[in-house]
Design an enzyme around this catalytic site. Structure first.
Site, mmCIF file in Angstrom:
data_model
loop_
_atom_site.group_PDB
_atom_site.id
_atom_site.type_symbol
_atom_site.label_atom_id
_atom_site.label_comp_id
_atom_site.label_asym_id
_atom_site.label_seq_id
_atom_site.Cartn_x
_atom_site.Cartn_y
_atom_site.Cartn_z
ATOM 1 C CE LYS A 126 -137.156 77.006 19.964
ATOM 2 N NZ LYS A 126 -135.974 77.292 20.794
ATOM 3 C CE1 TYR A 156 -140.330 75.981 21.083
ATOM 4 C CE2 TYR A 156 -140.917 74.706 19.141
ATOM 5 C CZ TYR A 156 -140.096 74.920 20.230
ATOM 6 O OH TYR A 156 -139.035 74.086 20.451
ATOM 7 C CB SER A 195 -137.698 73.959 16.817
ATOM 8 O OG SER A 195 -138.691 72.978 16.582
HETATM 9 P P1 NDP Z 1 -137.121 71.623 28.674
HETATM 10 O O1 NDP Z 1 -138.492 72.166 28.877
HETATM 11 O O2 NDP Z 1 -136.826 70.232 29.126
HETATM 12 O O3 NDP Z 1 -136.045 72.614 29.325
HETATM 13 C C1 NDP Z 1 -136.117 73.971 29.054
HETATM 14 C C2 NDP Z 1 -135.105 74.697 29.880
HETATM 15 O O4 NDP Z 1 -135.230 76.094 29.590
HETATM 16 C C3 NDP Z 1 -135.300 74.517 31.373
HETATM 17 O O5 NDP Z 1 -134.040 74.289 31.947
HETATM 18 C C4 NDP Z 1 -135.844 75.864 31.808
HETATM 19 O O6 NDP Z 1 -135.397 76.288 33.062
HETATM 20 C C5 NDP Z 1 -135.221 76.789 30.802
HETATM 21 N N1 NDP Z 1 -135.911 78.055 30.691
HETATM 22 C C6 NDP Z 1 -137.199 78.281 30.372
HETATM 23 N N2 NDP Z 1 -137.450 79.591 30.382
HETATM 24 C C7 NDP Z 1 -136.290 80.215 30.717
HETATM 25 C C8 NDP Z 1 -135.907 81.553 30.910
HETATM 26 N N3 NDP Z 1 -136.769 82.559 30.752
HETATM 27 N N4 NDP Z 1 -134.633 81.814 31.258
HETATM 28 C C9 NDP Z 1 -133.743 80.802 31.427
HETATM 29 N N5 NDP Z 1 -134.044 79.515 31.280
HETATM 30 C C10 NDP Z 1 -135.310 79.226 30.919
HETATM 31 O O7 NDP Z 1 -136.809 71.815 27.117
HETATM 32 P P2 NDP Z 1 -135.961 70.926 26.100
HETATM 33 O O8 NDP Z 1 -134.738 70.438 26.758
HETATM 34 O O9 NDP Z 1 -136.877 69.978 25.451
HETATM 35 O O10 NDP Z 1 -135.607 72.038 25.002
HETATM 36 C C11 NDP Z 1 -134.406 72.757 25.021
HETATM 37 C C12 NDP Z 1 -134.375 73.646 23.793
HETATM 38 O O11 NDP Z 1 -134.496 72.853 22.613
HETATM 39 C C13 NDP Z 1 -135.523 74.648 23.734
HETATM 40 O O12 NDP Z 1 -135.081 75.859 23.154
HETATM 41 C C14 NDP Z 1 -136.518 73.969 22.836
HETATM 42 O O13 NDP Z 1 -137.388 74.885 22.220
HETATM 43 C C15 NDP Z 1 -135.581 73.304 21.853
HETATM 44 N N6 NDP Z 1 -136.184 72.187 21.144
HETATM 45 C C16 NDP Z 1 -136.648 71.087 21.806
HETATM 46 C C17 NDP Z 1 -137.206 70.040 21.108
HETATM 47 C C18 NDP Z 1 -137.703 68.809 21.781
HETATM 48 O O14 NDP Z 1 -138.246 67.927 21.061
HETATM 49 N N7 NDP Z 1 -137.562 68.647 23.084
HETATM 50 C C19 NDP Z 1 -137.355 70.097 19.642
HETATM 51 C C20 NDP Z 1 -136.834 71.298 19.047
HETATM 52 C C21 NDP Z 1 -136.279 72.300 19.774
HETATM 53 P P3 NDP Z 1 -135.813 75.708 34.516
HETATM 54 O O15 NDP Z 1 -135.701 74.221 34.442
HETATM 55 O O16 NDP Z 1 -134.790 76.291 35.419
HETATM 56 O O17 NDP Z 1 -137.181 76.185 34.778
#
Ligand code: NDP
Length: 253
Positions: A161, A157, A144
């Site tokens: 990251k 976080y 990130s």
């Molecule tokens: P979301 O919150 O929309 O989705 C996160 C996903 O991670 C969900 O599918 C969730 O599962 C899954 N998850 C959480 N904990 C676990 C775990 N312990 N084991 C397996 N799966 C897990 O996040 P985003 O799509 O926004 O983000 C995706 C990635 O991108 C993350 O790593 C985030 O930090 C990174 N990111 C996002 C940004 C943004 O602006 N959105 C910016 C920078 C980085 P479930 O749905 O099954 O509960």
């Protein structure tokens, strides 16, 4: 088709809204890959996999807690039993538990480090056993811009990251000679469920500081993941690609 017959695991791909992982699974499937949709909540993983199969793609939905070694090993075993190899791992699963340091609970520190950073380590370790035997593979880690800029209220976080970036470079050096390439994507502000939780004041701050003057979409991140998994990225390893509309530049002046 850039990923014909490739086997890809995408963690955190089960979000039924507009998650980045779900978009990556869809984009890779559309390029010909068979995708393992792994997610913490089984119903979410199964739903996204079914959605992809309904569109004619090959997809497997798997419950997996990336912070739990036994769960990760079981996921990898299931994929191998189903498809026999693993070409691409996308370590996308991630969570936030924001708070100022003085108020941050130890459990919020642990949860964020365990899911984002330890989860990346555990998934890499499990998949590398297969990729080293194959003498090929691609690993894409989700960092990130907060891992480079830092953010008040996000020490857990940002630390996770930021560590993913040096983890990526270190692992890239370890496995390059085995034909395995390891890169990271560093998204800025992407419209997903995660960023829907951000206050309007913070959203406006980002809009004013992103040179492209808009938020990113999960599909814009997914296209970069497809590139890094494809033959087009055959001489790229240990790299971090910012997908942020220029946001990171604001901190480099
Ligand atoms: P979301 O919150 O929309 O989705 C996160 C996903 O991670 C969900 O599918 C969730 O599962 C899954 N998850 C959480 N904990 C676990 C775990 N312990 N084991 C397996 N799966 C897990 O996040 P985003 O799509 O926004 O983000 C995706 C990635 O991108 C993350 O790593 C985030 O930090 C990174 N990111 C996002 C940004 C943004 O602006 N959105 C910016 C920078 C980085 P479930 O749905 O099954 O509960």
């Amino acid at each position: 088709m850039k990923l014909t017959d490739k086997i890809a695991i995408i963690t955190g791909a089960g979000r039924d809204g507009k998650g980045i992982g779900r978009s990556i699974a869809r984009a890779m499937a559309a390029e010909g890959a068979r995708v393992a949709v792994a997610s913490r909540t089984e119903a979410n993983a199964l739903a996204v996999a079914q959605e992809l199969r309904d569109e004619g793609y090959e997809a497997l939905g798997l419950a997996c807690d990336v912070a739990d070694a036994a769960s990760v090993d079981a996921m990898v075993k299931t994929v191998i039993e189903a498809w026999g190899r693993i070409d691409v791992l996308v370590n996308n699963a991630g969570i936030t538990r924001d708070g100022l340091v003085l108020r941050m609970k130890e459990e919020d520190w642990d949860a964020v480090i365990d899911t984002n950073l330890k989860g990346t380590f555990l998934c890499c370790k499990a998949v590398l056993r297969v990729m080293v035997r194959q003498k090929s593979g691609r690993i894409i880690n989700m960092s990130s811009v907060m891992g480079q800029m830092g953010a008040a209220g996000q020490v857990n976080y940002s630390a996770a990251k930021g560590a993913i970036i040096t983890f990526t470079r270190s692992l890239a050096k370890e496995v390059a000679s085995r034909g395995i390439l390891v890169n990271a994507i560093s998204p800025g502000f992407i419209e997903t469920v995660m960023t829907q939780e951000v206050s309007e004041e913070v959203r406006q701050w980002y809009l004013q500081h992103i040179p492209q003057q808009r938020y990113g979409s999960p599909e814009e991140v997914a296209r970069v993941a497809v590139f890094l998994a494809s033959d087009d990225a055959s001489y790229i390893t240990g790299h971090v690609i910012n997908v942020d509309g220029g946001l990171i530049m604001q901190t480099l002046i």
